[in-house]
Design a protein around this motif. Structure first.
Motif, short mmCIF file in Angstrom:
data_model
loop_
_atom_site.label_atom_id
_atom_site.label_comp_id
_atom_site.label_asym_id
_atom_site.label_seq_id
_atom_site.Cartn_x
_atom_site.Cartn_y
_atom_site.Cartn_z
N SER A 250 -15.79 16.17 -18.23
CA SER A 250 -15.14 15.19 -17.30
C SER A 250 -15.66 14.41 -16.04
O SER A 250 -16.95 15.01 -15.83
CB SER A 250 -13.63 15.78 -16.54
N ILE A 251 -15.16 13.14 -15.87
CA ILE A 251 -16.05 12.37 -14.81
C ILE A 251 -14.68 12.13 -13.77
O ILE A 251 -13.59 11.86 -14.27
CB ILE A 251 -16.62 11.00 -15.11
N LEU A 252 -15.10 12.21 -12.44
CA LEU A 252 -14.16 11.77 -11.55
C LEU A 252 -14.89 10.35 -10.82
O LEU A 252 -15.94 10.23 -10.45
CB LEU A 252 -13.96 12.65 -10.37
N ASN A 253 -13.96 9.22 -10.80
CA ASN A 253 -14.79 7.99 -10.24
C ASN A 253 -13.97 7.55 -9.13
O ASN A 253 -12.60 7.85 -8.98
CB ASN A 253 -14.51 6.70 -11.10
N ILE A 254 -14.85 7.36 -8.11
CA ILE A 254 -14.24 6.84 -6.72
C ILE A 254 -14.66 5.35 -6.45
O ILE A 254 -15.88 5.27 -6.47
CB ILE A 254 -14.53 7.68 -5.45
N THR A 255 -13.79 4.33 -6.59
CA THR A 255 -14.22 2.93 -6.36
C THR A 255 -14.11 2.84 -4.66
O THR A 255 -13.37 3.30 -4.14
CB THR A 255 -13.63 2.08 -7.17
N ALA A 256 -14.97 1.60 -4.26
CA ALA A 256 -14.83 1.19 -2.93
C ALA A 256 -14.67 2.39 -1.81
O ALA A 256 -13.81 2.47 -1.11
CB ALA A 256 -13.60 0.36 -2.84
N THR A 257 -15.74 3.26 -1.92
CA THR A 257 -15.63 4.46 -0.96
C THR A 257 -15.19 4.27 0.34
O THR A 257 -16.04 3.22 0.78
CB THR A 257 -16.83 5.42 -1.44
N GLN A 258 -14.58 5.31 1.12
CA GLN A 258 -14.51 5.02 2.45
C GLN A 258 -14.85 6.40 2.94
O GLN A 258 -15.13 7.21 2.19
CB GLN A 258 -12.87 4.66 2.78
N THR A 259 -15.10 6.48 4.05
CA THR A 259 -15.60 7.57 5.06
C THR A 259 -14.68 8.76 4.70
O THR A 259 -14.89 9.90 4.79
CB THR A 259 -15.89 7.27 6.33
N GLY A 260 -13.43 8.53 4.76
CA GLY A 260 -12.39 9.53 4.58
C GLY A 260 -12.49 9.99 3.10
O GLY A 260 -11.88 11.18 2.84
N ASP A 261 -13.36 9.71 2.28
CA ASP A 261 -13.59 10.38 0.80
C ASP A 261 -14.77 11.33 1.03
O ASP A 261 -14.83 11.97 -0.09
CB ASP A 261 -14.27 9.09 -0.16
N SER A 262 -15.30 11.51 2.21
CA SER A 262 -16.36 12.50 2.28
C SER A 262 -15.73 13.87 2.31
O SER A 262 -14.94 14.22 2.95
CB SER A 262 -16.75 12.37 3.71
N ALA A 263 -16.26 14.60 1.30
CA ALA A 263 -15.64 15.97 1.18
C ALA A 263 -16.36 16.69 -0.17
O ALA A 263 -17.34 16.07 -0.58
CB ALA A 263 -14.14 15.81 0.64
N VAL A 264 -16.01 17.87 -0.24
CA VAL A 264 -16.60 18.56 -1.57
C VAL A 264 -15.55 18.36 -2.71
O VAL A 264 -14.09 18.67 -2.29
CB VAL A 264 -16.87 20.06 -1.28
N TYR A 265 -15.89 18.03 -3.91
CA TYR A 265 -15.05 17.65 -5.03
C TYR A 265 -15.15 18.77 -5.98
O TYR A 265 -16.31 19.11 -6.69
CB TYR A 265 -15.45 16.25 -5.60
N LEU A 266 -14.25 19.44 -6.43
CA LEU A 266 -14.16 20.51 -7.08
C LEU A 266 -13.84 20.26 -8.41
O LEU A 266 -12.44 19.77 -8.63
CB LEU A 266 -13.47 21.84 -6.55
N CYS A 267 -14.37 20.83 -9.31
CA CYS A 267 -13.80 20.78 -10.79
C CYS A 267 -13.42 22.24 -11.10
O CYS A 267 -14.08 23.02 -10.92
CB CYS A 267 -14.83 20.31 -11.81
N ALA A 268 -12.29 22.24 -11.83
CA ALA A 268 -11.81 23.73 -12.43
C ALA A 268 -11.32 23.65 -13.76
O ALA A 268 -10.59 22.63 -14.26
CB ALA A 268 -10.91 24.30 -11.31
N VAL A 269 -11.44 24.66 -14.60
CA VAL A 269 -10.79 24.76 -15.70
C VAL A 269 -9.69 25.94 -15.88
O VAL A 269 -10.01 26.86 -15.20
CB VAL A 269 -11.66 24.72 -17.09
#
Lengths: 114, 113
Positions: free
Chosen positions: A72-91
């Motif tokens: 799977s992919i996660l796309n984030i366009t036009a990133t902002q400082t509030g997008d700073s985080a750890v992004y977790l994938c889980a099944v």
């Protein structure tokens, strides 16, 4: 043993850039794949994907699942400082209906520079 | 919006001591979970609980761990004799049914010294 691998482990981009985060998995009796955002503490839910090829979208975030290639992919366009985080994938697998556990990847740490 | 509440937010304990981590799940939820995250590592499943019994547990959840729903609202995780390697963030989660609507609490940071 179920396995979830995320890449890259960390990513630093400038505000306004577009990013793509990757998640590959090996799981017996796959049921769904979930994306979470983890800032300070609790993971917060972003998307749940069960079917291949159907894009889920929420504002600047979108995600898609490929059940044939097991990623799977996660796309984030036009990133902002509030997008700073750890992004977790889980099944999620199908051990017992209603008692599904999640197997997490190690996460991608995304840092957005103003 | 309904929340899963965990207390305390941070607990420091000496090795060998017993600790109880507390969680108040969302009131109409039926399924309860504990996960942990050692600093810098992935979130790991510990145990799931439904209908007043454990429905699944991981290899991590050995005899030193136990869970209980003592009064119909709280959901607790007890670690009987803490070890240094138990230091981690412990997350409680609850759901109405399975991972759909899975809500995590804000976590308890356990530090064993």
């Amino acid at each position: 043993e179920d396995k979830v691998v995320q890449s890259p482990l960390s990513l630093v981009v400038h505000e306004g850039d577009t990013v793509t985060l990757n998640c590959s998995y090996e799981v017996t009796n796959f049921r769904s794949l979930l994306w979470y955002k983890q800032e300070k503490k609790a993971p917060t839910f972003l998307f749940m994907l069960t079917s291949s090829g159907i894009e889920k979208k929420s504002g600047r975030l979108s995600s898609i699942l490929d059940k044939k290639e097991l990623f799977s992919i996660l796309n984030i366009t036009a990133t902002q400082t509030g997008d700073s985080a750890v992004y977790l994938c889980a099944v999620e697998a199908w051990p017992n209906f209603g008692n599904e556990k999640l197997t997490f990847g190690t996460g991608t740490r995304l840092t957005i520079i103003p | 919006e309904p929340e899963v509440t965990q207390t305390p937010s941070h607990q420091v304990t000496q090795m060998g001591q017993e600790v109880i981590l507390r969680c108040v799940p969302i009131s109409n939820h039926l399924y309860f979970y504990w996960y942990r995250q050692i600093l810098g590592q992935k979130v790991e499943f510990l145990v799931s609980f439904y209908n007043n019994e454990i429905s699944e547990k991981s290899e991590i959840f050995d005899d030193q761990f136990s869970v209980e729903r003592p009064d119909g609202s709280n959901f607790t995780l007890k670690i009987r004799s803490t070890k240094l390697e138990d230091s981690a963030m412990y997350f409680c989660a609850s759901s109405e049914q399975g991972v759909r609507g899975y809500t995590f609490g804000s976590g308890t940071r356990l530090t064993v010294v």
